[in-house]
Design an enzyme around this catalytic site. Structure first.
Site, short mmCIF file in Angstrom:
data_model
loop_
_atom_site.label_atom_id
_atom_site.label_comp_id
_atom_site.label_asym_id
_atom_site.label_seq_id
_atom_site.Cartn_x
_atom_site.Cartn_y
_atom_site.Cartn_z
N ARG A 53 0.83 -1.22 0.00
CA ARG A 53 0.00 0.00 0.00
C ARG A 53 0.86 1.26 0.00
NH1 ARG A 53 -3.75 -0.40 4.96
NH2 ARG A 53 -1.98 -1.57 5.80
N GLY A 61 -25.27 2.79 14.98
CA GLY A 61 -24.59 1.67 15.62
C GLY A 61 -23.21 1.97 16.17
N GLU A 67 -19.82 -0.63 19.40
CA GLU A 67 -18.98 -1.45 18.52
C GLU A 67 -17.48 -1.23 18.70
OE1 GLU A 67 -20.35 -1.32 14.46
OE2 GLU A 67 -22.44 -1.17 15.07
N HIS A 73 -30.28 -1.10 7.98
CA HIS A 73 -29.74 0.20 7.55
C HIS A 73 -29.15 0.05 6.15
CE1 HIS A 73 -27.76 4.04 7.47
NE2 HIS A 73 -26.60 3.45 7.23
N HIS A 130 -20.53 12.30 7.50
CA HIS A 130 -19.27 12.18 6.76
C HIS A 130 -18.46 13.47 6.79
CE1 HIS A 130 -22.05 9.13 5.18
NE2 HIS A 130 -20.97 8.38 5.16
#
Length: 781
Positions: free
Chosen positions: A16, A433, A485, A642, A695
């Site tokens: 990467r 979530g 989460e 969702h 976002h």
């Protein structure tokens, strides 16, 4: 002689390198010259691999700092006027601003490249778009390769695909009306390539795999007639599905060759061979450019030998599509066992597969007997391995009945049962979530994974984070909290690590967009759930509050779509296996007292086939898989789902047929326009349209969210409307998260007051800025 080539190679680097270099440039840590040097090193390495493998040409033009469609727009000079950039002198800084936005302008829109998990930047066109030419990076990279002694085949996005995938903000604008201008631009490019001594040019027209309107199909012949005398040979490439419907067009089109995808659509070969002219190359894409399974070379060779008999030296061999969609180099995978590794091939290994087939066609099978024998052995091992086949899983799928894919009662009955115990206020609030994943969370998770943190300390750290998240939600006043989460690295990988039939690579990265790379799980065998995956985390979270804790799961279709999926059985079968594993988890959550459960399906629409005539079949089995996962619970248990970034207008009946009690969707960026389709359709169940965009770090004011709630109330009755953000909050920081949620709760309280007083909620539209962030889905991808 049969020639070998590829349509493109991954640009990110085996480690990467491009990702890290680009991000360092964005942070100002390296200068443009250093970034350029890293890009050059990667290109030369990949060209050398192609030459060493034995390809007849190396492909140029497939490298991009961010995206190939953006590269094409920059080459053509087709940049949005709103940025004010001169395409001929475009800098890398400006190039990245087109991709990521700046203080004054939001970025170009981003969407999926056909049915892949790669995202491209959507060009913006209008009546003033001129295509007068732009930066010469494309030609520089060509000369860079030639200066190193490589025979080259430059690759271009074709003019009709460029126009078709572009967008205009002008209602009713005819993009095909720009055809005469774009033809002149491509003619100049092709003539310049001819002057540079280029023989073959690859020109990608994947829209031929779609069901094109007649106007678009009919545009091919006159446009490519214009290129017939440009001085180069054109290899028109198609991929991702069959182009058999265009057989006559492709056979007569004035190009020197055509490439077809014989992995996705092997059946089209016979139709093509029946009409193929003797003077035109047919490039056979027989090595899978989108998956990581080693080819059964003997089977591929048998397919090609039939074509060789008719085509002779006009048969070329390649991968089905660009290798952009596969990881770079399997040789790095030092933690996969030998048998499983023997079943795989990454991009570099696929070069070798292509060349084995080329040599067999040119020199006979005896010349590659060793390689064919090794391939036969691996294929036989995979077919017979007990690791792949679990009779219990197969029997369970075969035993599924219609009753297993439907709830006990219709929604109206379920809704009454759910309201009786939930006792939620009108316009109940929740989140999607995930909550912010801090550096400390990631460090603890990484330490536990490598064995540096004992399990009891890891569990304690995660429980402390869960308590923190629940306490903050209590303080804010959210009605249906989540556990946040913290323990999850990725919404698919987390589950795949706990399911049988999955494995994971260390370096199996592929580009999703820009510098964003993902490492999909590998589904190699029958899928089952050996043990509960989320129950204890959710049970602990529920112990911290009297409010109904929402359990969080990823749905079967999304797990399927965002994985490298086994290719030895139908995808429907694999999806149903995953659905049964998720069903087991749903049932165990309910038994543990978690009676609000969200099964995320952000990739549901992504799975649609390219041809609309194939949609119904997919939607039937995908919807069935979701319902199987959700239908093992009592009426009083509320199932949420969702979905991210999707236009649902054309599949709303299928969305309704999923029969989730509550669906949450992203709508804030469209100013609730997406919700209008749900209203027109009269969507029957409950819905939570996002009231703010997660976002961006921007915190929307109360009035802005209140205005969106008011618009939602015009479409959805208050008793079926939920209030929530657009998506998960994993990528956000805590300060903006708490501030935005506080404003969301304040807007909700004001809306509830208006409903209680029987007055219509009317809010003035406010002028507001928009800090653009990249289109990274906050739910995990």
């Amino acid at each position: 002689m049969t020639a070998a080539h590829v349509l493109g190679f991954p640009r990110i680097g085996a480690q990467r390198e491009l990702k890290f270099a680009v991000e360092s440039f964005w942070r100002g840590e390296i200068a443009e010259a250093e970034l350029a040097a890293i890009g050059s090193t990667l290109r030369r390495r990949h060209w050398q691999w192609q030459k060493d493998a034995g390809l007849d040409v190396v492909t140029t033009g497939d490298f991009a700092w961010y995206d190939q469609m953006l590269n094409t727009a920059a080459l053509l000079g087709a940049l949005p006027a709103r940025f004010g950039f001169d395409a001929k002198s475009l800098t890398l800084k400006q190039y990245f601003e087109l991709a990521r936005g700046n203080v004054d302008q939001p970025a170009l829109e981003m969407t999926k490249w056909f049915d892949t998990n790669y995202h491209y930047l959507v060009p913006e066109l209008d009546a003033d778009t001129r295509f007068d030419g732009g930066v010469d990076w494309f030609f520089y990279e060509l000369e860079e390769a030639r200066s190193q002694g490589y025979d080259v085949k430059p690759a271009l996005i074709g003019p009709l695909t460029f126009l078709y995938l572009a967008k205009s903000k002008s209602t009713g604008f005819d993009k095909l009306g720009l055809a005469s201008r774009i033809v002149l631009a491509y003619r100049r490019i092709l003539e310049k390539l001819a002057a540079q001594g280029v023989e073959w040019v690859q020109i990608d027209e994947p829209i031929l795999a779609l069901e094109l309107d007649l106007a678009w199909r009919d545009a091919f012949a006159p446009i490519y007639r214009e290129f017939a005398h440009a001085g180069v040979k054109l290899l028109l490439t198609t991929y991702f599905d069959s182009v058999a419907a265009h057989t006559d067009l492709l056979a007569t089109l004035l190009v020197a060759g055509v490439h077809v995808d014989l992995v996705r659509a092997p059946q089209q070969l016979d139709a093509l061979l029946a009409v193929w002219p003797q003077d035109k190359v047919l490039s056979a894409g027989v090595i899978d450019g989108r998956n990581i399974w080693a080819a059964d070379l003997s089977a591929k060779l048998a397919q090609l030998e039939t074509a060789k008999t008719k085509l002779g030296d006009k048969l070329w061999v390649s991968a089905s599509s660009s290798l952009l969609h596969t990881p770079v180099d399997l040789a790095q995978e030092d933690q996969l066992d030998a048998e499983l590794k023997g079943w795989l091939a990454f991009a570099k290994q696929k070069l070798d597969e292509i060349v084995v087939l080329k040599r067999a066609l040119n020199e006979g099978r005896a010349a590659v007997a060793t390689q064919l024998a090794a391939s036969d052995k691996a294929a036989a091992s995979r077919r017979s391995s007990a690791r792949i086949h679990n009779p219990d899983v197969g029997n369970r799928v075969a035993a599924l009945t219609a009753a297993d894919s439907q709830r006990d009662s219709i929604y109206a009955v379920r809704a009454d049962a759910q309201r009786a115990w939930l006792k939620l206020p009108v316009l109940p609030t929740t989140t999607i979530g995930s909550f912010p994943q801090t550096r400390e969370i990631r460090a603890a998770r990484a330490a536990f994974k490598r064995g540096a943190l004992p399990e009891e300390q890891y569990v304690a750290a995660m429980q402390a984070e869960i308590k923190r998240v629940v306490d903050k939600q209590e303080a804010l006043g959210l009605d249906v909290p989540v556990h946040g989460e913290a323990e999850r690295n990725d919404m698919v990988e987390y589950f795949g690590e706990q399911l049988s039939g999955f494995t994971f690579t260390r370096f199996g990265w592929v580009q999703s967009y820009g510098s964003r790379c993902v490492k999909p799980p590998v589904i190699f065998g029958d899928v089952s759930r050996p043990a509960p995956m989320t129950v204890e985390w959710s049970r602990y979270a529920q112990s911290l509050t009297i409010k109904p804790m929402k359990g969080m799961l990823t749905g079967p279709v999304t797990i399927l779509q965002w994985s490298f999926v086994r290719d030895d059985q139908p995808r429907e079968q694999t999806c149903l296996q995953i659905a049964l594993a998720i069903r087991d988890e749903v049932v165990d959550l309910e038994r543990a007292g978690i009676k609000v459960i969200q099964i995320d399906e952000p990739a549901f629409r992504e799975g649609l086939p390219l041809k609309r005539s194939d949609w119904d079949t997919y939607l039937e089995w995908a919807g069935r898989a979701f319902r199987v996962s959700a239908s093992g619970v009592e009426d009083a248990t509320q199932i949420h789902t969702h979905m991210c970034y999707s236009e649902f207008n054309d599949i709303l009946p299928a969305i309704a047929a999923m029969d989730a009690d509550v669906i949450t969707i992203e709508t804030s960026r469209s100013d609730m326009k997406l919700l209008e389709a749900f209203g027109t359709f009269q969507y029957p169940n409950e819905i939570g349209p996002g009231v703010y965009d997660i976002h961006s770090p921007r915190v929307p004011p109360v009035n802005e969210m209140l205005r969106l709630i008011a618009k939602a109330l015009d479409v959805v009755p208050a008793e079926r409307l939920w209030i929530n953000p657009d998506c998960g909050l994993k990528t956000r920081g805590w300060p903006e998260t708490e501030a935005a949620l506080a404003n969301m709760l304040a807007a909700t309280r004001e809306a509830r007051a208006a409903i209680a007083e029987g007055r219509k909620l009317v809010v003035q539209a406010a002028e507001h800025g928009h800090l653009h962030a990249e289109h990274a889905c906050g739910c995990g991808h």
